[in-house]
Design a protein around this motif. Sequence first.
Motif, PDB file in Angstrom:
ATOM      1  N   SER A   1      44.614  85.020  34.082  1.00  0.00           N
ATOM      2  CA  SER A   1      43.766  86.178  34.370  1.00  0.00           C
ATOM      3  C   SER A   1      42.576  86.251  33.416  1.00  0.00           C
TER       4      SER A   1
ATOM      5  N   ASN B   1      43.101  90.346  37.129  1.00  0.00           N
ATOM      6  CA  ASN B   1      42.040  89.718  37.911  1.00  0.00           C
ATOM      7  C   ASN B   1      42.026  88.222  37.611  1.00  0.00           C
TER       8      ASN B   1
ATOM      9  N   GLU C   1      42.921  89.876  43.006  1.00  0.00           N
ATOM     10  CA  GLU C   1      43.642  90.787  42.129  1.00  0.00           C
ATOM     11  C   GLU C   1      45.133  90.636  42.377  1.00  0.00           C
TER      12      GLU C   1
END
Length: 164
Positions: free
Chosen positions: A70, A84, A89
């Motif tokens: 992420s 994210n 997401e």
Amino acid sequence: MLETKKYTNLPAFTMLELVIGMVISSLVITMVYFIYDNLSRQVMQYSRQQDQLMVYTQFEGLFSKDLQLSQEVSVVDEEHIVMNIHDKEIHYFFEKEHIIRKTETLDTFKLKVVRIDFKDEQKIDEKYQYLKLKTELLGASFEVFESKEISLAKRMNDYLLNEH
């Protein structure tokens, strides 16, 4: 004249011997049944434990991979985290009895979540963002601790944007 036959003793079991044999065989059958019943319970308990360990291992591996890949981790509330990764997401929902991972699909992990600690505040000198989950597994408490290094550029941007 008529001949009379003499009766001779033929080899055979008496009634007492038959009853004793039946009692012994019923005891052996009862013991075998109890041993089988006990073993089947132990196998079922072992199978449930292995299932729980497999779920825990799958969750821990996937969660660690998501966190490391992420670019940004944000906390929506105490039970909801968003990661994210590139253009998508990944949402994690932490409930009392299970954890839900939502991307294009839903994954549910049956893990009991006791407590979540997420260090969301960032200072310029802190290099790591961490998340700690306290779970219960097989009647014992376990902590899942994951950390992610925060790039210097992101720390500088967050610090400068929050100052003004």
